[in-house]
Write a protein that holds these residues in place. Structure first.
Motif, mmCIF file in Angstrom:
data_model
loop_
_atom_site.group_PDB
_atom_site.id
_atom_site.type_symbol
_atom_site.label_atom_id
_atom_site.label_comp_id
_atom_site.label_asym_id
_atom_site.label_seq_id
_atom_site.Cartn_x
_atom_site.Cartn_y
_atom_site.Cartn_z
ATOM 1 N N PRO A 13 0.841 -1.213 0.000
ATOM 2 C CA PRO A 13 0.000 0.000 0.000
ATOM 3 C C PRO A 13 0.869 1.253 0.000
ATOM 4 O O PRO A 13 1.880 1.331 0.712
ATOM 5 C CB PRO A 13 -0.809 -0.125 1.284
ATOM 6 C CG PRO A 13 -0.017 -1.024 2.164
ATOM 7 C CD PRO A 13 0.683 -1.993 1.244
ATOM 8 N N GLN A 14 0.469 2.211 -0.826
ATOM 9 C CA GLN A 14 1.204 3.465 -0.921
ATOM 10 C C GLN A 14 0.722 4.442 0.153
ATOM 11 O O GLN A 14 -0.448 4.431 0.548
ATOM 12 C CB GLN A 14 1.002 4.088 -2.308
ATOM 13 C CG GLN A 14 1.523 3.241 -3.456
ATOM 14 C CD GLN A 14 3.045 3.135 -3.429
ATOM 15 O OE1 GLN A 14 3.734 4.107 -3.119
ATOM 16 N NE2 GLN A 14 3.557 1.945 -3.741
ATOM 17 N N GLN A 15 1.613 5.270 0.610
ATOM 18 C CA GLN A 15 1.239 6.288 1.583
ATOM 19 C C GLN A 15 0.324 7.318 0.907
ATOM 20 O O GLN A 15 0.513 7.656 -0.253
ATOM 21 C CB GLN A 15 2.484 6.974 2.135
ATOM 22 C CG GLN A 15 2.178 7.970 3.251
ATOM 23 C CD GLN A 15 3.442 8.576 3.817
ATOM 24 O OE1 GLN A 15 4.539 8.267 3.343
ATOM 25 N NE2 GLN A 15 3.308 9.407 4.832
ATOM 26 N N TYR A 16 -0.675 7.778 1.645
ATOM 27 C CA TYR A 16 -1.646 8.737 1.085
ATOM 28 C C TYR A 16 -0.939 10.018 0.662
ATOM 29 O O TYR A 16 -0.115 10.562 1.393
ATOM 30 C CB TYR A 16 -2.728 9.058 2.115
ATOM 31 C CG TYR A 16 -3.636 10.199 1.719
ATOM 32 C CD1 TYR A 16 -4.598 10.043 0.729
ATOM 33 C CD2 TYR A 16 -3.507 11.448 2.334
ATOM 34 C CE1 TYR A 16 -5.421 11.091 0.359
ATOM 35 C CE2 TYR A 16 -4.323 12.505 1.973
ATOM 36 C CZ TYR A 16 -5.277 12.324 0.983
ATOM 37 O OH TYR A 16 -6.097 13.362 0.617
#
Length: 276
Positions: A13-16
């Motif tokens: 998951p990528q950081q927002y």
């Protein structure tokens, strides 16, 4: 399950990233943007008008509570808190379109002169609840004046519509009487006083011509000469009001002064004020 726990994830998951945030404008007009400082000012001006009306209405409701039989001290309604809170939130969001550093809401209103035109808003932001003003703000008369002008326009147009429909002639005398009362709300207007005198000179004759005889089933019809006079009178009145001569725009002066700094036509307004 143990094998799945030991396996690597298919995706990390990528950081927002705030760049991908989608602004929600579902309750806003189409194409609402704030391209420059002036655009922000226009939006803030409209929000000040809205919040001022909400506060004014709530103060009246609280006064009614105070004058009632209840011994409890009046307090603002939950509906008001919600609506006023939404307006303030929108104000703060709008300020984010200004160049950095973004000023505080109270500081912005002071710097743009909006606190001078909307003292209820300033006091509400300071104290957090609606307070009755000891002195009536100058801008209070704006909407009342607009309503009076709108009455003249609506009644004049209604009379013109009734004249074209013989089935509506029975209502003409009543509409003329209502128009006369609307004109009397401008006692200092020389232009509108001439229309009052015109109605006074013709009303009795028109009213008599529309009276039905006893047991008559025929619909009253206005004679052609009165139709011609009525069309001419209402047409002249519509042109007069729509042109907004100086004597009919005095009640709008405080609002025009508030709008002036945020208007693309500020030069035209200034020339008009100077000519006056």
């Amino acid at each position: 399950m143990s094998a799945m726990a030991r396996s690597n994830p298919l995706r990390d998951p990528q950081q927002y990233n705030e760049r991908f945030k989608v602004q929600i404008y579902i309750h806003e007009p189409c194409g609402l943007i704030f391209p420059d400082v002036t655009g922000v000012g226009r939006e803030m001006l409209g929000l000040c008008f809205l919040l001022d009306l909400l506060i004014k209405s709530e103060v009246i409701q609280m006064q009614n509570q105070r004058n009632g039989s209840s011994d409890e001290s009046p307090s603002e309604s939950e509906t008001f808190r919600k609506e006023a809170g939404q307006v303030i939130k929108k104000m703060k969001t709008t300020l984010q379109f200004l160049p950095k550093p973004v000023p505080e809401l109270e500081d912005y209103l002071d710097s743009q002169g909006l606190s001078l035109f909307f003292p209820r808003v300033e006091v509400f932001l300071i104290h957090g609840h609606p307070i009755e003003m000891l002195e009536k703000p100058a801008i209070d008369g704006h909407f009342e004046h607009i309503c009076k002008l709108n009455q003249l326009l609506v009644l004049s147009q209604l009379l013109q519509d009734h004249v074209q429909d013989n089935n509506q002639h029975k209502y003409i005398a009543l509409c003329i009487a209502l128009l006369y009362r609307a004109l009397q709300q401008f006692p200092d207007s020389i232009l509108l006083n001439s229309y009052c005198r015109d109605i006074e000179a013709n009303f009795s004759t028109i009213n008599s011509s529309l009276q039905q005889e006893a047991n008559s089933t025929a619909k009253p019809v206005l004679p052609e000469e009165h139709v011609s006079w009525l069309c001419k009178m209402t047409g002249g009145l519509l042109r007069t009001v729509r042109s907004l001569p100086y004597e009919l725009s005095d009640g709008l002066s405080p609002a025009i002064a508030a709008v002036l700094p945020f208007s693309d036509h500020s030069g035209a307004f200034s020339r008009r004020a100077d000519a006056k």
